[in-house]
Design a protein around this motif. Structure first.
Motif, mmCIF file in Angstrom:
data_model
loop_
_atom_site.group_PDB
_atom_site.id
_atom_site.type_symbol
_atom_site.label_atom_id
_atom_site.label_comp_id
_atom_site.label_asym_id
_atom_site.label_seq_id
_atom_site.Cartn_x
_atom_site.Cartn_y
_atom_site.Cartn_z
ATOM 1 N N VAL A 1 -10.158 -60.178 31.464
ATOM 2 C CA VAL A 1 -10.853 -59.241 31.741
ATOM 3 C C VAL A 1 -12.229 -59.258 30.906
ATOM 4 O O VAL A 1 -13.037 -58.075 31.135
ATOM 5 N N HIS A 2 -12.244 -59.793 29.769
ATOM 6 C CA HIS A 2 -13.216 -60.012 28.828
ATOM 7 C C HIS A 2 -13.440 -58.471 28.410
ATOM 8 O O HIS A 2 -12.487 -57.655 27.820
ATOM 9 N N SER A 3 -14.516 -57.814 28.582
ATOM 10 C CA SER A 3 -15.192 -56.417 27.639
ATOM 11 C C SER A 3 -14.311 -55.379 28.259
ATOM 12 O O SER A 3 -14.368 -54.184 27.836
ATOM 13 N N ILE A 4 -13.803 -55.516 29.350
ATOM 14 C CA ILE A 4 -12.785 -54.332 30.102
ATOM 15 C C ILE A 4 -11.694 -53.846 28.888
ATOM 16 O O ILE A 4 -11.249 -52.902 28.823
ATOM 17 N N ARG A 5 -11.378 -54.997 28.116
ATOM 18 C CA ARG A 5 -10.308 -54.588 27.130
ATOM 19 C C ARG A 5 -10.867 -53.534 26.154
ATOM 20 O O ARG A 5 -9.795 -52.743 25.796
ATOM 21 N N LYS A 6 -12.002 -53.133 26.149
ATOM 22 C CA LYS A 6 -12.392 -52.204 25.313
ATOM 23 C C LYS A 6 -12.093 -50.861 25.782
ATOM 24 O O LYS A 6 -11.694 -49.815 24.996
ATOM 25 N N SER A 7 -12.270 -50.777 27.096
ATOM 26 C CA SER A 7 -12.024 -49.372 27.736
ATOM 27 C C SER A 7 -10.443 -49.198 27.844
ATOM 28 O O SER A 7 -9.949 -48.003 27.659
ATOM 29 N N TYR A 8 -9.587 -50.223 27.663
ATOM 30 C CA TYR A 8 -8.282 -49.910 27.600
ATOM 31 C C TYR A 8 -7.859 -49.379 26.337
ATOM 32 O O TYR A 8 -6.949 -48.497 26.257
ATOM 33 N N LEU A 9 -8.581 -50.041 25.112
ATOM 34 C CA LEU A 9 -8.164 -49.443 23.862
ATOM 35 C C LEU A 9 -8.667 -48.112 23.768
ATOM 36 O O LEU A 9 -8.139 -47.205 22.905
ATOM 37 N N SER A 10 -9.841 -47.704 24.403
ATOM 38 C CA SER A 10 -10.273 -46.221 24.406
ATOM 39 C C SER A 10 -9.238 -45.167 25.038
ATOM 40 O O SER A 10 -9.032 -44.227 24.133
ATOM 41 N N ALA A 11 -8.681 -45.884 26.160
ATOM 42 C CA ALA A 11 -7.544 -45.064 26.571
ATOM 43 C C ALA A 11 -6.321 -44.717 25.318
ATOM 44 O O ALA A 11 -5.959 -43.696 25.227
ATOM 45 N N LEU A 12 -5.977 -45.776 24.797
ATOM 46 C CA LEU A 12 -4.944 -45.507 23.775
ATOM 47 C C LEU A 12 -5.322 -44.871 22.490
ATOM 48 O O LEU A 12 -4.594 -44.092 22.106
ATOM 49 N N TYR A 13 -6.738 -44.693 22.040
ATOM 50 C CA TYR A 13 -7.119 -43.855 21.267
ATOM 51 C C TYR A 13 -7.172 -42.485 21.562
ATOM 52 O O TYR A 13 -6.575 -41.863 20.820
ATOM 53 N N GLY A 14 -7.300 -42.171 22.793
ATOM 54 C CA GLY A 14 -7.313 -41.028 23.348
ATOM 55 C C GLY A 14 -5.652 -40.434 23.165
ATOM 56 O O GLY A 14 -5.672 -38.956 22.867
ATOM 57 N N ILE A 15 -4.789 -41.040 23.545
ATOM 58 C CA ILE A 15 -3.372 -40.650 23.350
ATOM 59 C C ILE A 15 -2.972 -40.547 22.071
ATOM 60 O O ILE A 15 -2.417 -39.427 21.493
ATOM 61 N N HIS A 16 -3.353 -41.184 20.994
ATOM 62 C CA HIS A 16 -3.146 -41.036 19.717
ATOM 63 C C HIS A 16 -3.749 -40.044 18.764
ATOM 64 O O HIS A 16 -3.235 -39.439 17.810
ATOM 65 N N VAL A 17 -5.220 -39.890 19.529
ATOM 66 C CA VAL A 17 -5.850 -38.608 18.843
ATOM 67 C C VAL A 17 -5.324 -37.593 19.285
ATOM 68 O O VAL A 17 -5.070 -36.460 18.330
ATOM 69 N N GLN A 18 -4.777 -37.290 20.246
ATOM 70 C CA GLN A 18 -4.159 -36.081 20.662
ATOM 71 C C GLN A 18 -2.794 -35.908 19.702
ATOM 72 O O GLN A 18 -2.398 -34.817 19.331
ATOM 73 N N GLU A 19 -2.071 -36.939 19.604
ATOM 74 C CA GLU A 19 -0.736 -36.929 19.025
ATOM 75 C C GLU A 19 -1.118 -36.734 17.528
ATOM 76 O O GLU A 19 0.040 -36.390 16.791
ATOM 77 N N GLY A 20 -2.085 -36.939 16.977
ATOM 78 C CA GLY A 20 -2.589 -36.824 15.719
ATOM 79 C C GLY A 20 -2.592 -37.970 14.601
ATOM 80 O O GLY A 20 -2.486 -37.733 13.561
ATOM 81 N N THR A 21 -2.369 -38.999 15.334
ATOM 82 C CA THR A 21 -1.964 -40.268 14.404
ATOM 83 C C THR A 21 -3.306 -40.635 14.040
ATOM 84 O O THR A 21 -3.281 -41.458 13.132
ATOM 85 N N ILE A 22 -4.512 -40.324 14.612
ATOM 86 C CA ILE A 22 -5.730 -40.972 14.475
ATOM 87 C C ILE A 22 -6.809 -39.624 14.579
ATOM 88 O O ILE A 22 -6.820 -38.899 15.333
ATOM 89 N N ALA A 23 -7.702 -39.810 13.374
ATOM 90 C CA ALA A 23 -8.752 -38.729 13.266
ATOM 91 C C ALA A 23 -9.894 -39.284 13.523
ATOM 92 O O ALA A 23 -10.280 -40.293 12.724
ATOM 93 N N LEU A 24 -10.869 -39.064 14.330
ATOM 94 C CA LEU A 24 -12.180 -39.819 14.629
ATOM 95 C C LEU A 24 -13.064 -39.822 13.484
ATOM 96 O O LEU A 24 -13.997 -40.760 13.154
ATOM 97 N N SER A 25 -12.822 -38.688 12.553
ATOM 98 C CA SER A 25 -13.775 -38.604 11.265
ATOM 99 C C SER A 25 -13.338 -39.392 10.200
ATOM 100 O O SER A 25 -14.331 -39.559 9.357
#
Length: 357
Positions: free
Chosen positions: A90-114
């Motif tokens: 799927v080439h660069s569509i992979r990036k949007s898949y990873l974006s979705a995973l970031y959203g899940i873990h930002v809500q869970e508090g595992t990842i802080a965007l700052s």
């Protein structure tokens, strides 16, 4: 050259030609299509779509050299062209898949965007400067890190357009940058303690009932002469890509369960950066967001090299998936489909919607 040597060369050339023909024949033979669990619209006219205009769109699709296309309207298959069950890069569509995973873990508090790269301890073959280390995760998500280093899976255009180092502060300048995207994969695995392919499979593919995707369809590509950070490549079928698009169309919800936080879907698919290289889109959190012709229908897209796309059209309740199987490029019937050609196809599809008063 002796007759024996000439004969040997002719025989070898013939064998090579036969092998090539066999390979091409194999590639041209579609995989056996399995029955899909996607529900289908049976009467297009009844739901307000012109079969005649969709047929015109299909003929245009065939002229492009595309290998599969699929549209989901109101949660059901509007049309399915080509082999929608065949998996390919799927080439660069992979990036949007990873974006979705970031959203899940930002809500869970595992990842802080700052969090900055300095805090995360990110380095590469070429040492980062003090200024570059101040880039935050959010800067990488919007491709504005200000770090202009070599990276895996770069196109020639990416290399030609790469600015000089330290020319722009982190967060101030958009450059479509595989260094940012690949490092986001490293950061995700480090912060979560999980493998992003396994996480995608369990957190997204399984709940959505993807019919073809398995964790083995993800792989890391290391290009250590360029960077320590690998590219994370996905192989996926059109019909599974359509499920991912439908998930976003439904604001991250699937069968009553919130898979991706609704707020993340909203924020990540808004334009955070102007993209001078694009005639149509701005850039969100690893999503392309229409700012011109298709802005009135709310279009945002996951886009990959050679013509891959998941196009979400909220105002029309539509998801459109377009595929070009890049595994088959040595076959002359398959060719690159540009973004403008793909959007022209999408425009023809949208024109097939009958607007009733």
């Amino acid at each position: 050259m002796s007759k024996r040597e000439k004969r040997t060369i002719i025989i070898l050339a013939g064998m090579i030609n036969m092998i090539a023909l066999l390979i091409i024949g194999y590639q041209d033979t579609p995989l056996l299509k399995t029955e899909s669990t996607w529900p289908k619209h049976e009467n297009l006219e009844e739901i307000g779509w012109s079969e005649e205009k969709l047929e015109e769109a299909r003929k245009f699709y065939q002229s492009l050299g595309s290998t599969a296309a699929m549209a989901i309207y109101d949660g059901k298959v509007l049309f399915s062209w080509g082999n929608t069950s065949q998996k390919s890069n799927v080439h660069s569509i992979r990036k949007s898949y990873l974006s979705a995973l970031y959203g899940i873990h930002v809500q869970e508090g595992t990842i802080a965007l700052s969090k900055t790269l300095r805090e995360l301890g990110i380095e590469d073959r070429v040492a980062l400067t003090e200024m570059e280390k101040e880039a935050q995760i959010e800067d990488l998500l919007t491709s504005r890190s200000g770090i202009f280093l070599r990276a895996g899976e770069e196109s020639l255009m990416m290399r030609w357009r790469r600015p000089e180092r330290e020319l722009h502060l982190p967060g101030s300048y958009f450059y479509y940058n595989n260094w940012d995207f690949n490092v986001l994969g490293t950061i995700f695995n480090n912060l979560t303690g999980k493998d992003l392919f396994d996480e995608f499979y369990h957190k997204i593919a399984l709940p959505l009932g993807m019919e073809d995707f398995e964790p083995e369809d993800g792989s890391y590509k290391y290009e250590l002469r360029r960077s320590l950070h690998p590219s994370y490549l996905f192989r996926m079928s059109a019909r599974d890509m359509a499920r991912f698009g439908q998930l976003y169309l439904q604001n991250g919800q699937w069968e009553g369960k919130q898979i991706i936080p609704e707020e993340w879907v909203k924020v990540s698919t808004q334009a955070h950066a102007h993209a001078p290289s694009s005639n149509e889109y701005g850039y969100g959190y690893m999503w392309w967001v229409a700012e011109k012709e298709f802005a009135d229908v709310g279009l945002y897209s996951a886009v990959g090299r050679y013509g891959q796309s998941i196009d979400i059209v909220p105002e029309k309740n539509l998801v459109f998936v377009h595929r070009v199987n890049s595994d088959r490029f040595f076959n002359r019937t398959v060719r690159y489909v540009s973004s403008s050609q793909r959007l022209q196809l999408l425009s023809k599809i949208l024109d097939a919607k009958i607007e009733r008063e």
